[in-house]
Design a protein around this motif. Sequence first.
Motif, PDB file in Angstrom:
ATOM      1  N   ASN A  36      -0.868  22.040   0.971  1.00 49.08           N
ATOM      2  CA  ASN A  36      -1.551  21.636  -0.256  1.00 49.08           C
ATOM      3  C   ASN A  36      -2.421  20.428   0.079  1.00 49.08           C
ATOM      4  O   ASN A  36      -2.025  19.561   0.861  1.00 49.08           O
ATOM      5  N   VAL A  37      -3.622  20.374  -0.502  1.00 46.15           N
ATOM      6  CA  VAL A  37      -4.525  19.243  -0.273  1.00 46.15           C
ATOM      7  C   VAL A  37      -4.731  18.502  -1.588  1.00 46.15           C
ATOM      8  O   VAL A  37      -5.070  19.113  -2.608  1.00 46.15           O
ATOM      9  N   THR A  38      -4.509  17.194  -1.560  1.00 47.85           N
ATOM     10  CA  THR A  38      -4.734  16.349  -2.728  1.00 47.85           C
ATOM     11  C   THR A  38      -5.973  15.514  -2.488  1.00 47.85           C
ATOM     12  O   THR A  38      -5.962  14.639  -1.613  1.00 47.85           O
ATOM     13  N   LEU A  39      -7.031  15.743  -3.243  1.00 47.28           N
ATOM     14  CA  LEU A  39      -8.293  15.042  -3.002  1.00 47.28           C
ATOM     15  C   LEU A  39      -8.440  13.791  -3.867  1.00 47.28           C
ATOM     16  O   LEU A  39      -9.536  13.440  -4.292  1.00 47.28           O
ATOM     17  N   HIS A  40      -7.329  13.126  -4.136  1.00 49.14           N
ATOM     18  CA  HIS A  40      -7.403  11.769  -4.673  1.00 49.14           C
ATOM     19  C   HIS A  40      -7.572  10.825  -3.488  1.00 49.14           C
ATOM     20  O   HIS A  40      -7.241  11.158  -2.356  1.00 49.14           O
ATOM     21  N   SER A  41      -8.066   9.624  -3.756  1.00 52.57           N
ATOM     22  CA  SER A  41      -8.276   8.661  -2.671  1.00 52.57           C
ATOM     23  C   SER A  41      -7.724   7.303  -3.067  1.00 52.57           C
ATOM     24  O   SER A  41      -7.366   7.062  -4.223  1.00 52.57           O
ATOM     25  N   LEU A  42      -7.659   6.392  -2.108  1.00 47.30           N
ATOM     26  CA  LEU A  42      -7.047   5.096  -2.339  1.00 47.30           C
ATOM     27  C   LEU A  42      -7.740   4.298  -3.439  1.00 47.30           C
ATOM     28  O   LEU A  42      -7.081   3.565  -4.183  1.00 47.30           O
ATOM     29  N   GLY A  43      -9.047   4.430  -3.528  1.00 48.23           N
ATOM     30  CA  GLY A  43      -9.784   3.658  -4.516  1.00 48.23           C
ATOM     31  C   GLY A  43      -9.460   3.993  -5.954  1.00 48.23           C
ATOM     32  O   GLY A  43      -9.820   3.250  -6.870  1.00 48.23           O
ATOM     33  N   GLU A  44      -8.752   5.093  -6.165  1.00 48.64           N
ATOM     34  CA  GLU A  44      -8.358   5.474  -7.522  1.00 48.64           C
ATOM     35  C   GLU A  44      -7.081   4.786  -7.976  1.00 48.64           C
ATOM     36  O   GLU A  44      -6.758   4.789  -9.166  1.00 48.64           O
ATOM     37  N   LEU A  45      -6.316   4.224  -7.044  1.00 49.28           N
ATOM     38  CA  LEU A  45      -4.989   3.715  -7.347  1.00 49.28           C
ATOM     39  C   LEU A  45      -5.029   2.237  -7.724  1.00 49.28           C
ATOM     40  O   LEU A  45      -5.507   1.395  -6.954  1.00 49.28           O
ATOM     41  N   ASP A  46      -4.484   1.911  -8.882  1.00 49.54           N
ATOM     42  CA  ASP A  46      -4.484   0.524  -9.344  1.00 49.54           C
ATOM     43  C   ASP A  46      -3.728  -0.388  -8.381  1.00 49.54           C
ATOM     44  O   ASP A  46      -4.132  -1.535  -8.154  1.00 49.54           O
TER      45      ASP A  46
ATOM     46  N   ALA B  90       0.834  -1.204   0.000  1.00 45.78           N
ATOM     47  CA  ALA B  90       0.000   0.000   0.000  1.00 45.78           C
ATOM     48  C   ALA B  90       0.867   1.251   0.000  1.00 45.78           C
ATOM     49  O   ALA B  90       0.594   2.225  -0.725  1.00 45.78           O
ATOM     50  N   ILE B  91       1.930   1.246   0.805  1.00 45.66           N
ATOM     51  CA  ILE B  91       2.826   2.397   0.856  1.00 45.66           C
ATOM     52  C   ILE B  91       3.509   2.609  -0.491  1.00 45.66           C
ATOM     53  O   ILE B  91       3.620   3.744  -0.979  1.00 45.66           O
ATOM     54  N   LEU B  92       3.944   1.534  -1.119  1.00 46.39           N
ATOM     55  CA  LEU B  92       4.577   1.642  -2.430  1.00 46.39           C
ATOM     56  C   LEU B  92       3.611   2.222  -3.459  1.00 46.39           C
ATOM     57  O   LEU B  92       3.985   3.052  -4.291  1.00 46.39           O
ATOM     58  N   ALA B  93       2.347   1.772  -3.415  1.00 45.02           N
ATOM     59  CA  ALA B  93       1.349   2.254  -4.365  1.00 45.02           C
ATOM     60  C   ALA B  93       1.081   3.741  -4.180  1.00 45.02           C
ATOM     61  O   ALA B  93       0.990   4.499  -5.156  1.00 45.02           O
ATOM     62  N   VAL B  94       0.970   4.176  -2.938  1.00 46.60           N
ATOM     63  CA  VAL B  94       0.705   5.587  -2.660  1.00 46.60           C
ATOM     64  C   VAL B  94       1.918   6.445  -3.017  1.00 46.60           C
ATOM     65  O   VAL B  94       1.787   7.499  -3.659  1.00 46.60           O
ATOM     66  N   ALA B  95       3.104   5.996  -2.624  1.00 46.64           N
ATOM     67  CA  ALA B  95       4.323   6.766  -2.901  1.00 46.64           C
ATOM     68  C   ALA B  95       4.573   6.880  -4.400  1.00 46.64           C
ATOM     69  O   ALA B  95       5.020   7.925  -4.890  1.00 46.64           O
ATOM     70  N   ALA B  96       4.282   5.808  -5.153  1.00 40.88           N
ATOM     71  CA  ALA B  96       4.475   5.846  -6.601  1.00 40.88           C
ATOM     72  C   ALA B  96       3.530   6.845  -7.259  1.00 40.88           C
ATOM     73  O   ALA B  96       3.883   7.507  -8.242  1.00 40.88           O
ATOM     74  N   PHE B  97       2.331   6.980  -6.697  1.00 39.90           N
ATOM     75  CA  PHE B  97       1.346   7.899  -7.278  1.00 39.90           C
ATOM     76  C   PHE B  97       1.688   9.354  -6.964  1.00 39.90           C
ATOM     77  O   PHE B  97       1.596  10.222  -7.833  1.00 39.90           O
ATOM     78  N   TYR B  98       2.097   9.627  -5.733  1.00 41.76           N
ATOM     79  CA  TYR B  98       2.317  11.006  -5.305  1.00 41.76           C
ATOM     80  C   TYR B  98       3.761  11.466  -5.457  1.00 41.76           C
ATOM     81  O   TYR B  98       4.042  12.667  -5.361  1.00 41.76           O
TER      82      TYR B  98
ATOM     83  N   LYS C  23       8.375  22.620   6.147  1.00 39.24           N
ATOM     84  CA  LYS C  23       7.361  23.674   6.173  1.00 39.24           C
ATOM     85  C   LYS C  23       6.252  23.457   5.146  1.00 39.24           C
ATOM     86  O   LYS C  23       5.166  24.007   5.283  1.00 39.24           O
ATOM     87  N   LYS C  24       6.538  22.667   4.107  1.00 38.67           N
ATOM     88  CA  LYS C  24       5.527  22.386   3.080  1.00 38.67           C
ATOM     89  C   LYS C  24       4.840  21.072   3.395  1.00 38.67           C
ATOM     90  O   LYS C  24       5.498  20.059   3.659  1.00 38.67           O
ATOM     91  N   VAL C  25       3.506  21.083   3.372  1.00 37.95           N
ATOM     92  CA  VAL C  25       2.722  19.905   3.734  1.00 37.95           C
ATOM     93  C   VAL C  25       1.771  19.549   2.594  1.00 37.95           C
ATOM     94  O   VAL C  25       1.096  20.420   2.035  1.00 37.95           O
ATOM     95  N   ASN C  26       1.721  18.258   2.270  1.00 40.95           N
ATOM     96  CA  ASN C  26       0.755  17.747   1.295  1.00 40.95           C
ATOM     97  C   ASN C  26      -0.177  16.795   2.016  1.00 40.95           C
ATOM     98  O   ASN C  26       0.241  15.723   2.470  1.00 40.95           O
ATOM     99  N   LEU C  27      -1.448  17.181   2.173  1.00 38.93           N
ATOM    100  CA  LEU C  27      -2.437  16.344   2.857  1.00 38.93           C
ATOM    101  C   LEU C  27      -3.045  15.354   1.868  1.00 38.93           C
ATOM    102  O   LEU C  27      -3.597  15.744   0.836  1.00 38.93           O
ATOM    103  N   ILE C  28      -2.962  14.062   2.214  1.00 36.50           N
ATOM    104  CA  ILE C  28      -3.410  12.984   1.333  1.00 36.50           C
ATOM    105  C   ILE C  28      -4.426  12.117   2.071  1.00 36.50           C
ATOM    106  O   ILE C  28      -4.095  11.528   3.111  1.00 36.50           O
ATOM    107  N   PRO C  29      -5.652  12.005   1.591  1.00 32.62           N
ATOM    108  CA  PRO C  29      -6.627  11.132   2.264  1.00 32.62           C
ATOM    109  C   PRO C  29      -6.224   9.665   2.128  1.00 32.62           C
ATOM    110  O   PRO C  29      -6.108   9.152   1.014  1.00 32.62           O
ATOM    111  N   PHE C  30      -5.981   8.992   3.246  1.00 30.79           N
ATOM    112  CA  PHE C  30      -5.743   7.550   3.225  1.00 30.79           C
ATOM    113  C   PHE C  30      -7.080   6.869   3.493  1.00 30.79           C
ATOM    114  O   PHE C  30      -7.296   6.197   4.498  1.00 30.79           O
ATOM    115  N   MET C  31      -7.992   7.090   2.556  1.00 25.87           N
ATOM    116  CA  MET C  31      -9.372   6.612   2.650  1.00 25.87           C
ATOM    117  C   MET C  31      -9.783   6.086   1.278  1.00 25.87           C
ATOM    118  O   MET C  31      -9.256   6.531   0.257  1.00 25.87           O
ATOM    119  N   PHE C  32     -10.726   5.153   1.266  1.00 24.22           N
ATOM    120  CA  PHE C  32     -11.101   4.558  -0.015  1.00 24.22           C
ATOM    121  C   PHE C  32     -11.760   5.562  -0.934  1.00 24.22           C
ATOM    122  O   PHE C  32     -11.537   5.560  -2.145  1.00 24.22           O
TER     123      PHE C  32
END
Length: 315
Positions: free
Chosen positions: A274-284, A170-178, A239-248
């Motif tokens: 920065n807020v990224t409104l992609h979610s886990l269910g989008e990631l192959d 799961a971590i690899l999938a998220v890190a590869a996407f972002y 100082k720079k933050v990227n908020l990522i929903p770890f939700m389906f």
Amino acid sequence: MNFYNHKNQRNNTMLRILSSILVLLFVCPMSAQTERIEQDIFENLREGDKAVVVAVHFGTSHSDTRRNTIDKFNDRLHREFPECDFREAWTSRIIVRKMAQQGERILVPSELFRELQREGYTHVLVQSSNIIEGTEMENLRAEIDAVRKDFKAIRLGDPLLSSSEDYEKAILAVAAFYGNEKTANVLVCHDTQGNRNASYTMLDYVLRDKEYTNWFVGTIEGYPSYDNLVKNMKRSKMKKVNLIPFMFVAGDHAKNDIALEWKENLHKAGFKVNVTLHSLGELDGILDIFMHHAREAKKYRIYSPREKKMQMRPL
């Protein structure tokens, strides 16, 4: 090194080891504590038997994220088992009622199981889009146990994070996407009740273990909390933050709690957000994990307590 420093270092090491063991014990899923036997649920269907694959989601009233997550999950699951019929259920009764007001009929699992039994289905394979072995999975297991006698066979696949390998994938999938730019990437999770909330502590631990040093974990209402998160990010000097929903799905929590409240509070704390409104269910890569759990549930049957007891009897 003097004696006291050496002693403190040794104590800190022991505490880290102990905390790791406790996390592993808490997050160990129910299915991992049972033995399995290889027995394909669909292999020996007889004349008159009917097989169906069921996707179970919490649900969402946001049509945009539904298309990108729930519909995508359903399509993958149906294609994974083309020989079977396909059905869907949502667990949030509030969302189900809201969809009914909009003219769409969606059943909760107990209703769907009764309908499947009336329609003559005999073999049922269920895969949910739950992230951890939390309250939602506990309730779903209870609903399945309540109707088990109504089918020749009914099985449930594990949630996303069910083994140490799942966390790594799961971590690899998220890190590869972002990507892994030098910003504080924050995985914002929901939470669950009781010890299962330690699943997110496990997620944080695996990130550290795999040296994703600029990735952090926070939960909306659980642990690690928002305050824990801010403390850890300040230690990192980022100082720079990227908020990522770890939700389906990127539904109400993502659009309200994360994109509004968390963003505003972090901005006040001195971070550029920065807020990224992609979610886990989008990631192959995430869907691959779910599909693997569905295939495992199809292939293996869990020993019943009675079977285990019989096997332990002396000859």
